[in-house]
Design an enzyme around this catalytic site. Structure first.
Site, short mmCIF file in Angstrom:
data_model
loop_
_atom_site.label_atom_id
_atom_site.label_comp_id
_atom_site.label_asym_id
_atom_site.label_seq_id
_atom_site.Cartn_x
_atom_site.Cartn_y
_atom_site.Cartn_z
N GLU A 7 -101.42 -21.43 -99.98
CA GLU A 7 -102.49 -21.17 -98.99
C GLU A 7 -101.85 -21.14 -97.61
OE1 GLU A 7 -106.07 -23.82 -98.81
OE2 GLU A 7 -106.04 -23.23 -96.70
N HIS A 9 -100.96 -19.01 -94.14
CA HIS A 9 -101.67 -17.96 -93.41
C HIS A 9 -100.81 -17.21 -92.41
CE1 HIS A 9 -105.27 -19.51 -95.22
NE2 HIS A 9 -105.08 -20.69 -94.68
N PHE A 27 -108.98 -25.81 -77.47
CA PHE A 27 -108.63 -27.23 -77.43
C PHE A 27 -108.04 -27.68 -78.78
CE2 PHE A 27 -110.28 -31.23 -79.17
CZ PHE A 27 -109.50 -32.13 -78.46
N HIS A 165 -111.78 -19.46 -99.35
CA HIS A 165 -111.22 -20.27 -98.26
C HIS A 165 -112.30 -20.54 -97.21
CE1 HIS A 165 -108.91 -20.94 -94.52
NE2 HIS A 165 -107.99 -21.46 -95.32
N ASP A 287 -101.11 -24.95 -96.15
CA ASP A 287 -102.06 -24.46 -95.14
C ASP A 287 -101.35 -24.23 -93.81
OD1 ASP A 287 -104.44 -23.47 -94.17
OD2 ASP A 287 -105.60 -25.32 -94.44
ZN ZN Z 1 -106.21 -22.42 -94.93
#
Ligand code: ZN
Length: 324
Positions: A7, A9, A27, A165, A287
């Protein structure tokens, strides 16, 4: 041990142009990036040397790459179709440039379900992608709606999984539950609620009776579902039967769902997921770049698992599922 993280990106210049930033998101990205020690946006845009260097430093051999959230799901067809195609073409170039290090999950323009199905066919058939990633609802519409059934059937026919996702929850949910608390609408809480609810709608819509071989992947140790499996099954079993579903809720969760470790570096949750799902339904993911490769690998390395189970989690299950 070969480490395959699934996963991971990337974003594109078109993503930067179209996905609106806001004060809270700025932020979040800057505070989280400085806590982890890398620039999230810069690393997200990189499909080359910097990404590989961060993988090598942490011991990640392979990234199965997917377009960033909300991806094409945040847009109508006029933007979603070119955005998905551009992202997939860039990803294809990266997989060619770094063979064996990068594989692809397709971005799909679900605003036009038939275009999404044909983009999936193109990506799997011609670009060698291993599945697809869908970022939650299509501008407020969930993918249990009948018009998406041909897309799901295409994934089943091609024998590839679809990774469901997170993205920001449905706008009415954001307003009703998180107004004034935007931080809770996102990764800390709202993402999991939205994604798990979406997956359960797929289950109760009868999708897996129509597509019994279809596999859906959820990240973040199953977005809370392993924790809730008993209540889901016992309190909804009669209702599932009343709808005419062929199996019990638990059977769909066991047969059609796989989960990854992405960004949930919490051993109690891991143990719960392992007991509820079994190691054969679990895959490794980090991730990147919203999570640190180093922290993900430290978590993996301290897991108390047998050698056989570690191999399954690290690469064996992914090699089998994605035919790597
Ligand atoms: Zn993700």
């Amino acid at each position: 041990m070969r480490i395959i993280a699934i996963e991971e990106h990337f974003i594109t210049p078109m993503y930067r142009e179209k996905v609106a930033a806001n004060e809270f998101r700025n932020f979040y990205l800057s505070s989280r990036g400085s806590a982890m020690g890398h620039d999230i946006i810069a690393e997200n845009l990189d499909l080359g040397a910097s990404r590989i260097a961060h993988m090598d430093a942490a011991g990640v051999d392979v990234q199965v790459l997917s377009f960033g959230s909300p991806g094409p799901q945040g847009f109508a067809a006029d933007v979603a179709i070119p955005m998905a195609r551009d992202a997939n073409d860039r990803l294809f170039e990266a997989t060619r440039k770094y063979p064996g290090r990068f594989y692809g999950f397709a971005a799909l323009p679900t605003a036009d379900p038939l275009a999404a199905a044909s983009e999936l066919e193109r990506c799997v058939g011609r670009l060698g992608f291993k599945g697809a990633m869908i970022h939650g609802h299509q501008q407020g519409e969930f993918l249990d709606a009948p018009k998406y059934r041909p897309l799901w059937k295409t994934a089943e026919k091609l024998g590839v999984p679809v990774y469901l996702h997170p993205a920001l929850p449905h706008p009415q949910v954001v307003k009703a539950y998180f107004d004034g608390y935007e931080e809770l609408a996102r990764a800390p809480w709202g993402f999991a609620i939205d994604t798990s609810s979406h997956f359960l709608r797929l289950v109760f819509s009868g999708l897996f009776d129509d597509c019994p071989k279809l596999k859906i992947i959820l990240g973040h140790l199953g977005e809370g579902i392993p924790f809730a499996m008993h209540r889901l099954d016992t309190h909804a079993r009669a209702a599932a039967e009343r709808r005419g579903l062929k199996k019990t809720p638990l059977e769909y969760l066991k047969n059609n769902l796989l989960v990854t470790t992405s960004g949930n570096w919490y051993e109690p949750a891991f143990v719960c997921t392992l007991l509820a799902m079994g190691i054969d339904s679990m895959l490794f993911a980090i991730d990147w770049p919203y999570e640190s490769n180093k922290v993900g690998m430290e978590f993996f390395n301290r897991l108390s698992l047998s050698d056989g189970d570690k191999h399954k989690l690290a690469h064996g299950n992914a090699e089998k599922l994605l035919k790597l």
